[in-house]
Design a protein around this motif. Structure first.
Motif, PDB file in Angstrom:
ATOM      1  N   GLU A  91       0.821  -1.210   0.000  1.00  0.00           N
ATOM      2  CA  GLU A  91       0.000   0.000   0.000  1.00  0.00           C
ATOM      3  C   GLU A  91       0.855   1.260   0.000  1.00  0.00           C
ATOM      4  O   GLU A  91       1.927   1.312   0.575  1.00  0.00           O
ATOM      5  N   ARG A  92       0.292   2.308  -0.603  1.00  0.00           N
ATOM      6  CA  ARG A  92       0.910   3.648  -0.605  1.00  0.00           C
ATOM      7  C   ARG A  92       2.348   3.646  -1.138  1.00  0.00           C
ATOM      8  O   ARG A  92       3.270   4.135  -0.473  1.00  0.00           O
ATOM      9  N   TYR A 116      -3.320  -6.840   9.444  1.00  0.00           N
ATOM     10  CA  TYR A 116      -2.369  -5.717   9.374  1.00  0.00           C
ATOM     11  C   TYR A 116      -1.292  -5.840  10.459  1.00  0.00           C
ATOM     12  O   TYR A 116      -0.794  -4.846  10.965  1.00  0.00           O
ATOM     13  N   GLU A 197      -2.374   9.300  10.050  1.00  0.00           N
ATOM     14  CA  GLU A 197      -1.869   8.478   8.951  1.00  0.00           C
ATOM     15  C   GLU A 197      -1.965   9.237   7.650  1.00  0.00           C
ATOM     16  O   GLU A 197      -2.237  10.439   7.647  1.00  0.00           O
ATOM     17  N   TRP A 218     -11.081   3.282   5.680  1.00  0.00           N
ATOM     18  CA  TRP A 218     -11.384   3.862   4.371  1.00  0.00           C
ATOM     19  C   TRP A 218     -12.258   5.107   4.474  1.00  0.00           C
ATOM     20  O   TRP A 218     -12.463   5.812   3.490  1.00  0.00           O
ATOM     21  N   GLN A 250      -8.646  11.376   1.467  1.00  0.00           N
ATOM     22  CA  GLN A 250      -7.547  11.131   2.405  1.00  0.00           C
ATOM     23  C   GLN A 250      -6.259  11.466   1.652  1.00  0.00           C
ATOM     24  O   GLN A 250      -6.115  11.065   0.482  1.00  0.00           O
TER      25      GLN A 250
HETATM   26  C1  GAL Z   1      -6.490   3.437   5.762  1.00  0.00           C
HETATM   27  C2  GAL Z   1      -5.126   3.617   5.144  1.00  0.00           C
HETATM   28  C3  GAL Z   1      -5.123   2.936   3.795  1.00  0.00           C
HETATM   29  C4  GAL Z   1      -5.488   1.464   4.013  1.00  0.00           C
HETATM   30  C5  GAL Z   1      -6.818   1.373   4.738  1.00  0.00           C
HETATM   31  C6  GAL Z   1      -7.186  -0.080   5.046  1.00  0.00           C
HETATM   32  O1  GAL Z   1      -6.556   4.025   7.017  1.00  0.00           O
HETATM   33  O2  GAL Z   1      -4.839   4.983   4.990  1.00  0.00           O
HETATM   34  O3  GAL Z   1      -3.860   3.065   3.189  1.00  0.00           O
HETATM   35  O4  GAL Z   1      -4.496   0.846   4.789  1.00  0.00           O
HETATM   36  O5  GAL Z   1      -6.778   2.075   5.939  1.00  0.00           O
HETATM   37  O6  GAL Z   1      -8.331  -0.133   5.860  1.00  0.00           O
END
Ligand code: GAL
Length: 312
Positions: A91-92, A116, A197, A218, A250
């Motif tokens: 991710e990211r 996670y 985050e 999300w 976000q």
């Molecule tokens: C968000 C985060 C995303 C992804 C998502 C999964 O908070 O920014 O990159 O990890 O949660 O629920």
């Protein structure tokens, strides 16, 4: 007229939906390269490029379950698939060009695809911006948990990796080694206990600004920012920017265009259908230690080549 409608379907020049979520834009040799998450098939990260930020050419699935792997001098785990053959989570993704090694270095958040709990970062490299990246595996920076992340390259080439630690409670800023392939130092631990985050950093008039979101999965929430004269701090306390949902987005990254315009790029995630997630781009204003975004429905490219934001 070319336009990018916030929350709409952003297509590449072949008419296909752009899959580059949680991404990052790197300017290199006359092109903006956009990297982001692509969770389709066996893909992890895809790369598109553009000269004007409106016409996007798909270039490559730069990281997939079948990417070449190569261990590094630091101990990493080279796992791009789970034991049961399923995908892990990357991710990211963010990419910088390392001048010393003449290579493109990608840092990304790694999870095992089931939960996670790994909370790790992973690295990959390539000699070209859109080549097949070689995966160098994942690890916990200095043993810390590491989730939502970003990279920032300073004017002198010093690079920083910033990620959420301690189950997202704190944000860490790490300085990278000069090859960008390892952590050199934890330079500061920020906003402890505030669960920030989705970090994104920009420097304006010798002041660093970092925006971020609260931790609500999300679902969008109030964006905040802090500023500092040095990456190592002291950083200001957080202040809000945008509205209580950051205009339903976000933070993904902040882009300073070649002619000096500042853009905020965010993800408008679809919690029910990840593949229906879209993007938001807004003009970012920075002055007197304040960061602000206002909502517009779309960005348009005018005939004179200028980017304008409008509700029409
Ligand atoms: C968000 C985060 C995303 C992804 C998502 C999964 O908070 O920014 O990159 O990890 O949660 O629920």
């Amino acid at each position: 007229m070319k336009e990018l409608v916030n929350g709409g379907k952003w297509l590449d020049q072949d008419g296909n939906l752009i899959h580059a979520h949680g991404g990052h834009i790197l300017f290199y040799n006359d092109y903006y390269y956009w990297y982001g998450e692509d969770r389709r098939d066996n893909y992890y990260v895809s790369c598109y490029r553009s000269k004007d930020l409106f016409t996007w050419e798909f270039r490559n699935h730069i990281l997939t379950t079948d990417s070449p792997t190569s261990g590094m001098r630091i101990r990493t785990k080279l796992k791009l698939k789970r034991e049961d053959g399923g995908k892990v989570n990357l991710e990211r993704p963010k990419v910088l060009f390392n001048e010393k090694m003449k290579q493109f270095v990608l840092w990304v958040h790694f999870e095992n695809g089931e939960n996670y709990k790994d909370a790790a970062c992973a690295i990959a490299t390539s000699d070209t911006p859109d080549g097949d990246f070689t995966y160098h595996g994942h690890f916990n920076p200095l043993g810390y948990m590491s989730r939502d992340c970003t990279l920032y390259q300073d004017d002198d080439g010093t690079a920083y990796f910033i990620s959420a630690a301690r189950d997202n409670a704190d944000l860490h800023i790490y300085r990278l080694q000069d090859d960008y392939l390892n952590i050199e130092k934890l330079v500061t631990q920020l906003w402890q206990g505030e669960y920030r985050e989705a970090p994104a950093v920009i420097k304006e008039e010798n002041v660093y600004y970092m925006c971020n979101s609260f931790c609500t999965g999300w679902a969008p929430n109030q964006g905040k920012f802090g500023f500092a004269k040095n990456m190592g701090g002291p950083w200001s306390v957080l202040e809000g920017f945008g509205d209580e949902t950051t205009y339903s987005s976000q933070p993904a990254f902040i882009l300073k265009t070649q002619d000096g315009q500042l853009f905020y790029f965010g993800d408008r995630w679809d919690a029910k259908d990840y593949f229906n997630s879209s993007y938001v781009v807004l003009p970012l204003e920075i002055s007197n230690h304040k960061m602000a975004i206002n909502y517009y429905e779309k960005a348009v490219l005018t005939d004179s080549g200028k980017i304008k934001f409008t509700n029409e």
